[in-house]
Motif scaffolding. Structure first.
Motif, PDB file in Angstrom:
ATOM      1  N   LEU A  19      99.677  43.589  55.269  1.00 53.62           N
ATOM      2  CA  LEU A  19      99.645  43.291  56.669  1.00 53.62           C
ATOM      3  C   LEU A  19      98.871  44.118  57.360  1.00 53.62           C
ATOM      4  CD1 LEU A  19     103.279  42.348  57.470  1.00 53.62           C
ATOM      5  CD2 LEU A  19     101.535  40.734  56.938  1.00 53.62           C
ATOM      6  N   CYS A  53     104.034  48.356  57.223  1.00 53.11           N
ATOM      7  CA  CYS A  53     103.567  47.108  57.779  1.00 53.11           C
ATOM      8  C   CYS A  53     103.489  47.066  59.042  1.00 53.11           C
ATOM      9  CB  CYS A  53     104.396  46.204  56.798  1.00 53.11           C
ATOM     10  SG  CYS A  53     106.032  46.065  57.477  1.00 53.11           S
ATOM     11  N   TYR A  94      99.195  34.195  49.250  1.00 53.29           N
ATOM     12  CA  TYR A  94     100.410  34.689  49.222  1.00 53.29           C
ATOM     13  C   TYR A  94     101.700  33.664  48.504  1.00 53.29           C
ATOM     14  CZ  TYR A  94     104.767  36.460  51.815  1.00 53.29           C
ATOM     15  OH  TYR A  94     105.966  36.991  52.012  1.00 53.29           O
ATOM     16  N   PHE A 145     107.185  37.507  56.782  1.00 58.83           N
ATOM     17  CA  PHE A 145     106.198  37.612  57.940  1.00 58.83           C
ATOM     18  C   PHE A 145     105.316  36.497  57.776  1.00 58.83           C
ATOM     19  CE2 PHE A 145     107.527  42.058  56.094  1.00 58.83           C
ATOM     20  CZ  PHE A 145     107.858  42.548  57.411  1.00 58.83           C
ATOM     21  N   ILE A 192     103.769  41.651  50.201  1.00 60.57           N
ATOM     22  CA  ILE A 192     102.915  41.298  51.305  1.00 60.57           C
ATOM     23  C   ILE A 192     102.870  42.502  52.271  1.00 60.57           C
ATOM     24  CG2 ILE A 192     104.852  40.320  52.556  1.00 60.57           C
ATOM     25  CD1 ILE A 192     101.240  39.150  52.681  1.00 60.57           C
ATOM     26  N   THR A 193     104.024  43.158  52.090  1.00 58.17           N
ATOM     27  CA  THR A 193     104.117  44.390  53.047  1.00 58.17           C
ATOM     28  C   THR A 193     102.636  45.237  53.229  1.00 58.17           C
ATOM     29  OG1 THR A 193     105.373  45.726  51.630  1.00 58.17           O
ATOM     30  CG2 THR A 193     106.465  44.582  53.384  1.00 58.17           C
ATOM     31  N   GLU A 210     103.726  35.642  61.459  1.00 60.97           N
ATOM     32  CA  GLU A 210     102.734  36.744  61.787  1.00 60.97           C
ATOM     33  C   GLU A 210     101.477  36.295  61.304  1.00 60.97           C
ATOM     34  OE1 GLU A 210     103.472  40.889  61.465  1.00 60.97           O
ATOM     35  OE2 GLU A 210     105.361  40.475  61.856  1.00 60.97           O
ATOM     36  N   LEU A 211     101.227  35.934  59.909  1.00 66.86           N
ATOM     37  CA  LEU A 211     100.439  35.393  59.406  1.00 66.86           C
ATOM     38  C   LEU A 211      99.699  34.191  59.871  1.00 66.86           C
ATOM     39  CD1 LEU A 211     101.524  36.492  55.684  1.00 66.86           C
ATOM     40  CD2 LEU A 211      99.668  37.448  57.222  1.00 66.86           C
TER      41      LEU A 211
END
Length: 317
Positions: free
Chosen positions: A124, A58, A141, A151, A120-121, A154-155
């Motif tokens: 990414l 990821c 998500y 994360f 989610i990994t 980051e999103l």
């Protein structure tokens, strides 16, 4: 055959990415470059003699010096996530195999990403690639709670292209609204719990063109048939062996017992470690990796779960 990368890597960072989720950054002790990978790829972490688990990469594929994985502390863990959270702290070493990719990203002008929990990994790096390519994309998500969703910081950089749906605040994703009607020139990528994947698969099968859906499972899909297995003859072309596979044993088990060098990990048909080339024979594909077209081609099989529909099967082993 090209030998797969296998080496001891050092944990250079272990960061809490969410409640019960740790993000591990791994690198060679001497800083050497690691094998390249593409979005959707995973690596094996060898956590014990008989404890090997797969985790999606990821991080950034352009960073050739580091791998990053996110690992959920699962309450029903068979030992893998428990070992990661208990033992893999900064400075620890872990044996790594791979990377390999059974969830590749296909070029498309539009994407709909649907992730659940730790699913989610693999999304990414896919999202980063979609953004870099100028594709139109959206991520939905879901997770148990906002604190459990990894994360999200980051999103946040992607703004309103990302929809966060903590279950305790917003309920479950509206899959009928998302997938009730096929969107033109759009590929659907999904990863997460079995219930989510089954629901997405059902809706895409009903109204989306074949090949629109791409998914990755963390656990094996329920068998399509409850028919009893039968024995068959197994020919190993390179080894020069002919073996009998009983109804109650897998090809992988029979090969191991005969001293044939085979590599396996999940033994459930979800990781791809045991993928083997088929020379001849009709394969009864039971894995959760190959798509319908790949199964129809009959070129490769997962020997931990798949079997032979006929009396004889010949493999490149």
């Amino acid at each position: 055959m090209v030998r797969e990368f296998e080496a001891d890597l050092t944990v250079v960072a272990a960061v809490e990415a969410a409640t019960d989720v740790v993000a591990l950054t791994l690198a060679a002790e001497d800083g050497a470059a690691l094998p390249p990978w593409t979005p959707g790829a995973h690596i094996d972490l060898v956590l014990g003699e008989d404890l090997v688990r797969q985790y999606s990469l990821c991080g950034n594929p352009a960073d050739t010096r580091q791998y990053r994985v996110g690992v959920l502390r699962a309450p029903d863990s068979r030992g893998g996530s428990k070992a990661v959270h208990a033992e893999l702290r900064e400075g620890a070493t872990v044996r790594v195999r791979g990377p390999r990719n059974h969830f590749p990203m296909v070029a498309s002008p539009r994407y709909l990403f649907i992730a659940g929990g730790i699913g989610i990994t693999p999304m990414l790096p896919m999202i980063a690639e979609a953004e870099a390519s100028g594709a139109d994309w959206r991520l939905v998500y879901g997770g148990r709670s906002r604190a459990s969703m990894a994360f999200v910081d980051e999103l946040a950089a992607y703004g309103d292209k990302v929809t966060l749906l903590p279950q305790d605040e917003a309920g479950f994703p509206d899959l009928d609204g998302l997938l009730g009607e096929a969107a033109p020139d759009t590929l659907v990528y999904t990863c997460g719990p079995t219930g989510l994947l089954d629901a997405v698969e059902d809706r895409c099968a009903a109204s989306w063109p074949a090949g629109s859906l791409h998914l990755e499972r963390f656990s094996a899909k329920a068998p399509a048939s409850d028919e009893e297995d039968s024995a068959f003859e197994l020919v190993l072309q390179r080894s020069g062996l002919t073996l009998q596979v009983p109804a109650d044993q897998s090809i992988y088990e029979v090969c191991k017992a005969a001293g044939v060098s085979v590599v396996g990990s999940c033994l459930e048909g979800v990781c791809g470690t045991c993928e083997t080339e088929v020379i001849d024979g009709d394969v009864d594909h039971r894995d959760s990796i190959l798509n319908d077209e790949e199964k129809e081609s009959n070129e490769f099989m997962m020997i931990c779960v798949s079997r032979c529909r006929g009396d004889q099967l010949t493999l490149d082993l």
